[in-house]
Write an enzyme that holds these catalytic residues in place. Structure first.
Site, mmCIF file in Angstrom:
data_model
loop_
_atom_site.group_PDB
_atom_site.id
_atom_site.type_symbol
_atom_site.label_atom_id
_atom_site.label_comp_id
_atom_site.label_asym_id
_atom_site.label_seq_id
_atom_site.Cartn_x
_atom_site.Cartn_y
_atom_site.Cartn_z
ATOM 1 N N HIS A 18 0.841 -1.207 0.000
ATOM 2 C CA HIS A 18 0.000 0.000 0.000
ATOM 3 C C HIS A 18 0.873 1.252 0.000
ATOM 4 O O HIS A 18 0.619 2.207 -0.739
ATOM 5 C CB HIS A 18 -0.908 0.031 1.233
ATOM 6 C CG HIS A 18 -1.899 -1.078 1.292
ATOM 7 N ND1 HIS A 18 -2.025 -1.891 2.395
ATOM 8 C CD2 HIS A 18 -2.823 -1.509 0.395
ATOM 9 C CE1 HIS A 18 -2.990 -2.770 2.181
ATOM 10 N NE2 HIS A 18 -3.482 -2.566 0.970
ATOM 11 N N LYS A 42 -16.399 -7.030 5.514
ATOM 12 C CA LYS A 42 -15.061 -7.557 5.785
ATOM 13 C C LYS A 42 -14.841 -7.605 7.290
ATOM 14 O O LYS A 42 -15.207 -6.685 8.009
ATOM 15 C CB LYS A 42 -13.982 -6.686 5.135
ATOM 16 C CG LYS A 42 -13.977 -6.783 3.628
ATOM 17 C CD LYS A 42 -12.729 -6.158 3.062
ATOM 18 C CE LYS A 42 -12.662 -6.367 1.572
ATOM 19 N NZ LYS A 42 -11.397 -5.913 1.014
ATOM 20 N N ARG A 91 -2.286 -6.174 -8.349
ATOM 21 C CA ARG A 91 -1.231 -7.171 -8.181
ATOM 22 C C ARG A 91 -1.262 -8.264 -9.232
ATOM 23 O O ARG A 91 -0.244 -8.877 -9.521
ATOM 24 C CB ARG A 91 -1.341 -7.833 -6.801
ATOM 25 C CG ARG A 91 -1.061 -6.904 -5.656
ATOM 26 C CD ARG A 91 -1.345 -7.586 -4.359
ATOM 27 N NE ARG A 91 -2.781 -7.896 -4.338
ATOM 28 C CZ ARG A 91 -3.424 -8.432 -3.337
ATOM 29 N NH1 ARG A 91 -2.783 -8.781 -2.261
ATOM 30 N NH2 ARG A 91 -4.715 -8.648 -3.391
ATOM 31 N N SER A 128 -2.996 -7.771 2.691
ATOM 32 C CA SER A 128 -3.398 -7.606 4.090
ATOM 33 C C SER A 128 -3.911 -8.926 4.658
ATOM 34 O O SER A 128 -3.655 -9.252 5.815
ATOM 35 C CB SER A 128 -4.471 -6.525 4.218
ATOM 36 O OG SER A 128 -3.940 -5.261 3.921
#
Length: 159
Positions: A18, A42, A91, A128
Site C-alpha cells: 500500500h 469484511k 497485483r 493484508s
C-alpha cells in the site's frame, strides 16, 4: 484548481505494498486522500481508529496526504470530497478483473476516473489478508509493514 486523488481500502493492516502505491501516486496529484473503509462485509482485526492512526503517523510529515475513515460508497465519498480520480493498485490479472468492473461502475455512477498502478513485482505477493493470517499464527510480519518515515534536514523523506 487542486488535483486530488483517492486511495481507498480497509488497510487491515496498511502494508508496504500500500505504501508503495501511495508513494508512486503522490507525484500525480496535489493531494492524496487515503480513505480507510469501515465495511461490515469484511472482518477486520484492527479498529477503524487504529487503522487511520497508523497511516496518519506514517504520513504525518507530508501535508499532501490526508487520512480519513468512511463507511459509505466510494463514489459518494469522492463526490463529497470533490475528487475526480481513484487510485488502485493491481497485483494480478484477478485483481485487474475486479478493479476494472469497479472502475466502470465509478465512472458511470460517479463520473470518477480510476488510475491503475501495477504492484511492484517485489511486493505483489503481499496482501493484508496474508499478513493477518501470519499474525494470527504468531509469525513476525514486520517486514511487510511500513516503518515510520523520517524527514531529513532538507525536509525530504528518508526511508
Amino acid at each position: 484548481m487542486t488535483k486530488t486523488g483517492l486511495f481507498t481500502g480497509t488497510f487491515d493492516p496498511f502494508t508496504i505494498g500500500h505504501q508503495n502505491i501511495v508513494d508512486r501516486a503522490l507525484p500525480l496529484f496535489d493531494r492524496l486522500i487515503i480513505a480507510v473503509a469501515e465495511s461490515e462485509l469484511k472482518h477486520t482485526s484492527r479498529t477503524i481508529e487504529q487503522r487511520v492512526e497508523a497511516i496518519q503517523q506514517l504520513y504525518a510529515h507530508d501535508e499532501r496526504v490526508k487520512v480519513i475513515a468512511y463507511s459509505d460508497l466510494t463514489i459518494d465519498l469522492a463526490k463529497r470530497e470533490n475528487i475526480g480520480f481513484i487510485v488502485r493498485g493491481v497485483r494480478s490479472v484477478k485483481d485487474y478483473e475486479y478493479e476494472i468492473a469497479q472502475a466502470d461502475f465509478n465512472r458511470q455512477f460517479g463520473n470518477v476516473e480510476t488510475i491503475f498502478l501495477p504492484a511492484d513485482p517485489n511486493l505483489a505477493m503481499i496482501s493484508s489478508s496474508l499478513v493477518r493470517e501470519l499474525e494470527h499464527f504468531g509469525k513476525d510480519v514486520t517486514r511487510f509493514l511500513p516503518h515510520e518515515k523520517k524527514v531529513d534536514e532538507t525536509g525530504n523523506f528518508r526511508k
